[in-house]
Design a protein around this motif. Sequence first.
Motif, PDB file in Angstrom:
ATOM      1  N   HIS A  21      14.159 -28.147  38.850  1.00 28.15           N
ATOM      2  CA  HIS A  21      13.844 -27.921  40.273  1.00 28.15           C
ATOM      3  C   HIS A  21      15.109 -27.386  40.961  1.00 28.15           C
ATOM      4  O   HIS A  21      15.621 -27.972  41.912  1.00 28.15           O
ATOM      5  CB  HIS A  21      13.374 -29.221  40.936  1.00 28.15           C
ATOM      6  CG  HIS A  21      12.200 -29.857  40.257  1.00 28.15           C
ATOM      7  ND1 HIS A  21      10.915 -29.411  40.431  1.00 28.15           N
ATOM      8  CD2 HIS A  21      12.136 -30.890  39.377  1.00 28.15           C
ATOM      9  CE1 HIS A  21      10.092 -30.145  39.697  1.00 28.15           C
ATOM     10  NE2 HIS A  21      10.805 -31.053  39.050  1.00 28.15           N
ATOM     11  N   TYR A  22      15.561 -26.256  40.451  1.00 30.01           N
ATOM     12  CA  TYR A  22      16.852 -25.710  40.872  1.00 30.01           C
ATOM     13  C   TYR A  22      16.908 -25.382  42.360  1.00 30.01           C
ATOM     14  O   TYR A  22      17.824 -25.812  43.058  1.00 30.01           O
ATOM     15  CB  TYR A  22      17.175 -24.458  40.052  1.00 30.01           C
ATOM     16  CG  TYR A  22      18.445 -23.763  40.481  1.00 30.01           C
ATOM     17  CD1 TYR A  22      19.699 -24.263  40.112  1.00 30.01           C
ATOM     18  CD2 TYR A  22      18.388 -22.605  41.266  1.00 30.01           C
ATOM     19  CE1 TYR A  22      20.859 -23.626  40.511  1.00 30.01           C
ATOM     20  CE2 TYR A  22      19.547 -21.963  41.660  1.00 30.01           C
ATOM     21  CZ  TYR A  22      20.779 -22.475  41.292  1.00 30.01           C
ATOM     22  OH  TYR A  22      21.925 -21.860  41.702  1.00 30.01           O
ATOM     23  N   ASP A  23      15.947 -24.613  42.859  1.00 31.79           N
ATOM     24  CA  ASP A  23      15.981 -24.192  44.263  1.00 31.79           C
ATOM     25  C   ASP A  23      15.943 -25.394  45.208  1.00 31.79           C
ATOM     26  O   ASP A  23      16.667 -25.435  46.207  1.00 31.79           O
ATOM     27  CB  ASP A  23      14.803 -23.259  44.569  1.00 31.79           C
ATOM     28  CG  ASP A  23      14.959 -21.902  43.905  1.00 31.79           C
ATOM     29  OD1 ASP A  23      16.108 -21.543  43.571  1.00 31.79           O
ATOM     30  OD2 ASP A  23      13.938 -21.209  43.707  1.00 31.79           O
ATOM     31  N   LEU A  24      15.092 -26.363  44.891  1.00 33.90           N
ATOM     32  CA  LEU A  24      14.997 -27.581  45.707  1.00 33.90           C
ATOM     33  C   LEU A  24      16.319 -28.342  45.678  1.00 33.90           C
ATOM     34  O   LEU A  24      16.808 -28.804  46.720  1.00 33.90           O
ATOM     35  CB  LEU A  24      13.861 -28.467  45.191  1.00 33.90           C
ATOM     36  CG  LEU A  24      13.713 -29.854  45.837  1.00 33.90           C
ATOM     37  CD1 LEU A  24      13.464 -29.731  47.340  1.00 33.90           C
ATOM     38  CD2 LEU A  24      12.573 -30.627  45.171  1.00 33.90           C
ATOM     39  N   SER A  25      16.912 -28.456  44.499  1.00 39.51           N
ATOM     40  CA  SER A  25      18.186 -29.174  44.355  1.00 39.51           C
ATOM     41  C   SER A  25      19.301 -28.487  45.146  1.00 39.51           C
ATOM     42  O   SER A  25      20.121 -29.148  45.777  1.00 39.51           O
ATOM     43  CB  SER A  25      18.578 -29.258  42.883  1.00 39.51           C
ATOM     44  OG  SER A  25      17.586 -29.921  42.133  1.00 39.51           O
ATOM     45  N   LEU A  26      19.310 -27.148  45.109  1.00 35.37           N
ATOM     46  CA  LEU A  26      20.341 -26.381  45.808  1.00 35.37           C
ATOM     47  C   LEU A  26      20.230 -26.572  47.321  1.00 35.37           C
ATOM     48  O   LEU A  26      21.223 -26.864  48.000  1.00 35.37           O
ATOM     49  CB  LEU A  26      20.196 -24.898  45.452  1.00 35.37           C
ATOM     50  CG  LEU A  26      21.316 -23.968  45.918  1.00 35.37           C
ATOM     51  CD1 LEU A  26      22.615 -24.279  45.192  1.00 35.37           C
ATOM     52  CD2 LEU A  26      20.917 -22.507  45.665  1.00 35.37           C
ATOM     53  N   ARG A  27      19.006 -26.430  47.853  1.00 36.78           N
ATOM     54  CA  ARG A  27      18.808 -26.569  49.305  1.00 36.78           C
ATOM     55  C   ARG A  27      19.058 -27.999  49.762  1.00 36.78           C
ATOM     56  O   ARG A  27      19.722 -28.227  50.772  1.00 36.78           O
ATOM     57  CB  ARG A  27      17.381 -26.138  49.669  1.00 36.78           C
ATOM     58  CG  ARG A  27      17.167 -24.629  49.625  1.00 36.78           C
ATOM     59  CD  ARG A  27      15.763 -24.246  50.049  1.00 36.78           C
ATOM     60  NE  ARG A  27      14.792 -24.559  49.008  1.00 36.78           N
ATOM     61  CZ  ARG A  27      13.713 -25.305  49.199  1.00 36.78           C
ATOM     62  NH1 ARG A  27      13.469 -25.829  50.380  1.00 36.78           N
ATOM     63  NH2 ARG A  27      12.867 -25.522  48.201  1.00 36.78           N
ATOM     64  N   LEU A  28      18.537 -28.953  49.011  1.00 31.91           N
ATOM     65  CA  LEU A  28      18.694 -30.355  49.388  1.00 31.91           C
ATOM     66  C   LEU A  28      20.151 -30.784  49.320  1.00 31.91           C
ATOM     67  O   LEU A  28      20.646 -31.483  50.212  1.00 31.91           O
ATOM     68  CB  LEU A  28      17.843 -31.236  48.468  1.00 31.91           C
ATOM     69  CG  LEU A  28      17.914 -32.751  48.731  1.00 31.91           C
ATOM     70  CD1 LEU A  28      17.506 -33.078  50.162  1.00 31.91           C
ATOM     71  CD2 LEU A  28      17.022 -33.493  47.735  1.00 31.91           C
ATOM     72  N   GLY A  29      20.854 -30.345  48.283  1.00 33.10           N
ATOM     73  CA  GLY A  29      22.265 -30.709  48.152  1.00 33.10           C
ATOM     74  C   GLY A  29      23.096 -30.218  49.318  1.00 33.10           C
ATOM     75  O   GLY A  29      23.921 -30.949  49.868  1.00 33.10           O
ATOM     76  N   PHE A  30      22.874 -28.973  49.727  1.00 32.99           N
ATOM     77  CA  PHE A  30      23.647 -28.422  50.840  1.00 32.99           C
ATOM     78  C   PHE A  30      23.317 -29.131  52.153  1.00 32.99           C
ATOM     79  O   PHE A  30      24.204 -29.386  52.969  1.00 32.99           O
ATOM     80  CB  PHE A  30      23.383 -26.919  50.977  1.00 32.99           C
ATOM     81  CG  PHE A  30      24.266 -26.252  51.989  1.00 32.99           C
ATOM     82  CD1 PHE A  30      25.592 -25.950  51.681  1.00 32.99           C
ATOM     83  CD2 PHE A  30      23.796 -25.948  53.255  1.00 32.99           C
ATOM     84  CE1 PHE A  30      26.423 -25.351  52.625  1.00 32.99           C
ATOM     85  CE2 PHE A  30      24.608 -25.346  54.202  1.00 32.99           C
ATOM     86  CZ  PHE A  30      25.931 -25.045  53.885  1.00 32.99           C
ATOM     87  N   LEU A  31      22.039 -29.485  52.360  1.00 24.65           N
ATOM     88  CA  LEU A  31      21.654 -30.203  53.577  1.00 24.65           C
ATOM     89  C   LEU A  31      22.282 -31.594  53.616  1.00 24.65           C
ATOM     90  O   LEU A  31      22.744 -32.051  54.671  1.00 24.65           O
ATOM     91  CB  LEU A  31      20.128 -30.312  53.658  1.00 24.65           C
ATOM     92  CG  LEU A  31      19.375 -29.015  53.988  1.00 24.65           C
ATOM     93  CD1 LEU A  31      17.874 -29.220  53.835  1.00 24.65           C
ATOM     94  CD2 LEU A  31      19.705 -28.549  55.397  1.00 24.65           C
TER      95      LEU A  31
END
Length: 352
Positions: free
Chosen positions: A236-246
């Motif tokens: 779930h790369y895209d979700l992980s990237l967005r969530l991590g930055f938030l």
Amino acid sequence: MQSLQSRGLLRYNSLQKRWVWNEDIMRTEDITENVLHLLSSKMNGLSDNVQTLLRVMACFGSSTTLSMIDYLGESAEYAGVRNGLEGALSDGFVVKDKEECFQFVHDKVREAAYNLIPDSDKKQVCVVFYVLPMCSMTFYSDVVSPFAAMKFHYHLGKVLYSFCDGKDAEDTIFLIASQINHGKEWILRDNELRIGIAELNMKAGKKALDGCDHETAYSYLCAALSLLPKDHWENHYDLSLRLGFLIASAANSTCRYGEAIIVLRRIIEKARCLDDQLPSYILLSQVPMPLVLVLHAQGKLNDVYDTCSAILTELGESIPEFYTLSESSEMIVETFKMYDEAGEEWLKSDAT
């Protein structure tokens, strides 16, 4: 009043033409529990639609919007809540406030309404739910057992989620997330559902972050992260990237600088390309500044140097291990000169 009169604690004196009572005896009466008992007894005689509406409103908190009731009304299980609302209003349990929201006339009414969950699920306990750091709900007396209460909140949230998924839920997204988050142990058993609920919490966190409610945002975003599987970066790369930055942004805004740095470094490590790394690099260059100021105020100058050196190294700058006083002075002059030439507007545009 009727209960007190029927038990002879309150009577009308026709000679004095006024109500009289024995104050000492009245003080020994547990008026609060009697009121709750009377309310519960009266509510148990209400129609199913009104009882369902009161139960739902008690779970939602201090107030409920008409849009939320309408969402529930679309489901088969809660189809009668709109009619129930009319009954609750006419019976005097609920009122409409100036903001067009519906609320209980008193906290004891809400407590009695919460106790409408079936008797088979009740225990003599006190339950305090901490959905979020800033949001808690407390219920006393013959309240629902912790397990039954969590299941009821979770099921209610799941119904709302199923009807609001893909729609613009606006502020109701916070209520939906807080309800369904009670059922984390059930969510984790469903691999498909857990991703959907993680995205729901991320949306709630993003909305709170946009509204500058950083603590609330941090709570929802952490709830989202806790629902992701261990291999979320791989699957779930895209979700992980967005969530991590938030999460890093919320942590930075709530003075959790160390956590923000750890999350950003993790993103940079897992990111698949420079474009995905760049926002984290930029935020990483900004995060230490408040931390550096705190350390400087505490006189921890070595920590200040180590922190700045570590970040500059990650950004690709070469930091000499040894340098003279004259060399450091030259670097300071050169840095100020570069800043003056670039200008503040250029730096802002470059960062975005």
